[in-house]
Design an enzyme around this catalytic site. Structure first.
Site, PDB file in Angstrom:
ATOM      1  N   ALA A 133       0.827  -1.209   0.000  1.00 42.73           N
ATOM      2  CA  ALA A 133       0.000   0.000   0.000  1.00 42.73           C
ATOM      3  C   ALA A 133       0.860   1.258   0.000  1.00 42.73           C
ATOM      4  O   ALA A 133       0.532   2.253  -0.661  1.00 42.73           O
ATOM      5  CB  ALA A 133      -0.934  -0.005   1.201  1.00 42.73           C
ATOM      6  N   ASP A 134       1.978   1.224   0.738  1.00 41.42           N
ATOM      7  CA  ASP A 134       2.880   2.378   0.747  1.00 41.42           C
ATOM      8  C   ASP A 134       3.474   2.628  -0.632  1.00 41.42           C
ATOM      9  O   ASP A 134       3.593   3.781  -1.072  1.00 41.42           O
ATOM     10  CB  ASP A 134       4.014   2.147   1.753  1.00 41.42           C
ATOM     11  CG  ASP A 134       3.586   2.417   3.180  1.00 41.42           C
ATOM     12  OD1 ASP A 134       3.440   3.595   3.526  1.00 41.42           O
ATOM     13  OD2 ASP A 134       3.399   1.457   3.936  1.00 41.42           O
ATOM     14  N   GLY A 135       3.877   1.564  -1.318  1.00 44.85           N
ATOM     15  CA  GLY A 135       4.461   1.727  -2.646  1.00 44.85           C
ATOM     16  C   GLY A 135       3.471   2.288  -3.649  1.00 44.85           C
ATOM     17  O   GLY A 135       3.804   3.177  -4.450  1.00 44.85           O
ATOM     18  N   ALA A 162       3.012   5.873  -2.854  1.00 42.98           N
ATOM     19  CA  ALA A 162       4.148   6.684  -3.298  1.00 42.98           C
ATOM     20  C   ALA A 162       4.005   7.068  -4.770  1.00 42.98           C
ATOM     21  O   ALA A 162       4.227   8.223  -5.145  1.00 42.98           O
ATOM     22  CB  ALA A 162       5.448   5.914  -3.078  1.00 42.98           C
TER      23      ALA A 162
END
Length: 390
Positions: free
Chosen positions: A162-164, A167
């Protein structure tokens, strides 16, 4: 010339979405200054085996230290903001305001500034002040509920999925805001939650539920949209993945594995129909693959022009000739560790290509240089160090 040459970014964020977005901008020439607390460095410096995450996440960034909870630190950030185009932060909503660094005050220093605010759940709403991490977004977006075996628990990814995704979305949002600035002359706030980008890439689930009442089940490696689609074990113990999203590929696969009669079945004519008979189709493919080595399977699929891929671990990734040709994993010289291999910039531009100019630098390595560029004298910088502001 670099594609983003002249764009100045202040990266105030920590693990992982915000700093990765800043990294992506830096990969294509943006001047990125990473701002860390003087005594509490970014957590990514100690993340993972050997703390090596930072070497990638901090690449192409100059590093300074600044205590934003102190008035002198706030004044220094405003000084830096006057010449910046973008600030990326991921504090809980209200934190910048508590530090007297609201967007209104930042705009007074620089009306063209774009402020990207990355949080778990956005700047408003009942969950806005909750701690936000990618794991929570993976759970609450519906991703975990549909991932895993049918009789198993919901499954989370073993990395920052989810962070990627967030980003990438944040870098896109920043560029959108910068483009709009060319027409309006003004910056704006980007309100980015970690949960919304992964919710978007999960596809049309809300629409399907809204119209048809269907809740996606956990199907393991199978798909409700086509079959055969799975991972299959070869005779030598290695694995391959097969996809049949296109009808003609599905037909080629079944001919290859010796079951051409399936193609004549009425249900075989659509992906959904094939998915309803996944057990039969999977069984045929699994038996055929299981009698052959991976090299034999890959060669036969390539000759049949069917879609297959080996299931790689990182060792295979580093040895793959196609990825080597693309330089997808490149080598960068690090002053502490020597040659380091890491993922290259994500895409190639023919006229203004990206580049990894350096790996993640030491904590505060560029503080004196950046503050001197902002107009501070060596004596003023040393006094700030003595007071713990930088």
């Amino acid at each position: 010339m670099k594609a983003l040459e002249g764009v100045r970014v202040l990266d105030l964020a920590t693990l992982f979405a915000g700093p990765m977005a800043a990294m992506m901008l830096g990969d294509f020439g943006a001047e990125v200054v990473k701002v860390e607390h003087p005594v509490r460095p970014d957590s990514s410096r100690g993340h993972g085996p050997g703390g090596l995450w930072w070497k990638m996440l901090g690449r192409n960034k100059r590093t300074i230290t600044l205590d934003l909870s102190r008035s002198e630190g706030q004044d220094l950030l405003l000084t830096l903001a006057r010449d910046a185009d973008v600030i990326i932060e991921n504090f809980r909503p209200g934190t910048l305001e508590r530090w007297n660094l609201s967007y209104d005050r930042l705009r007074e220093a620089n009306p063209r500034l774009v402020l990207a605010r990355v949080t778990g759940f956005g700047q408003f709403g009942p969950y806005a002040r909750r701690p936000g991490f990618g794991t929570l977004a993976e759970a609450m977006s519906g991703f975990a509920a549909m991932t895993g075996e049918p009789d198993g628990p919901p499954t989370l990814p073993p990395f920052g999925l989810a962070d990627g995704i967030c980003a990438l979305a944040t870098a896109y949002a920043v560029m959108t805001a910068l483009h709009a600035r060319e027409a309006t002359g003004s910056g704006q706030v980007v309100d980015m939650s970690i949960i919304e980008p992964i919710l978007t890439v999960l596809g049309a689930q809300p629409t399907i539920y809204d119209r048809l009442g269907i809740v996606p089940p956990r199907t393991g490696n199978r798909s409700v949209n086509n079959a055969p689609r799975n991972t299959y074990r070869c005779a030598d113990g290695s694995w391959v993945a097969v996809s049949t999203s296109a009808q003609n590929i599905a037909e080629r696969v079944m001919r290859l594995v010796g079951r051409p009669e399936c193609i004549a079945e009425p249900w075989f004519a659509t992906g959904a129909g094939r998915a309803e008979h996944a057990a039969e189709l999977d069984g045929a493919v699994a038996a055929w693959v299981g009698a052959r080595t991976r090299d034999e399977v890959l060669a036969a699929f390539e000759e049949a022009q069917a879609a297959v891929a080996p299931v790689y671990d990182v060792r295979d990734v580093l040895a793959d000739p196609q990825l080597a040709a693309l330089d997808a994993v490149t080598t960068v010289e690090d002053p502490e560790l020597g040659p380091l291999r890491m993922q290259n910039v994500m895409f190639r531009l023919s006229g203004t290509p990206g580049e990894i100019r350096w790996t993640g630098r030491a904590h505060g390595e560029d503080t004196a240089e950046v503050l001197a560029e902002a107009g501070l004298t060596p004596a003023e910088i040393e006094a700030l160090r003595d007071r713990g502001v930088v």
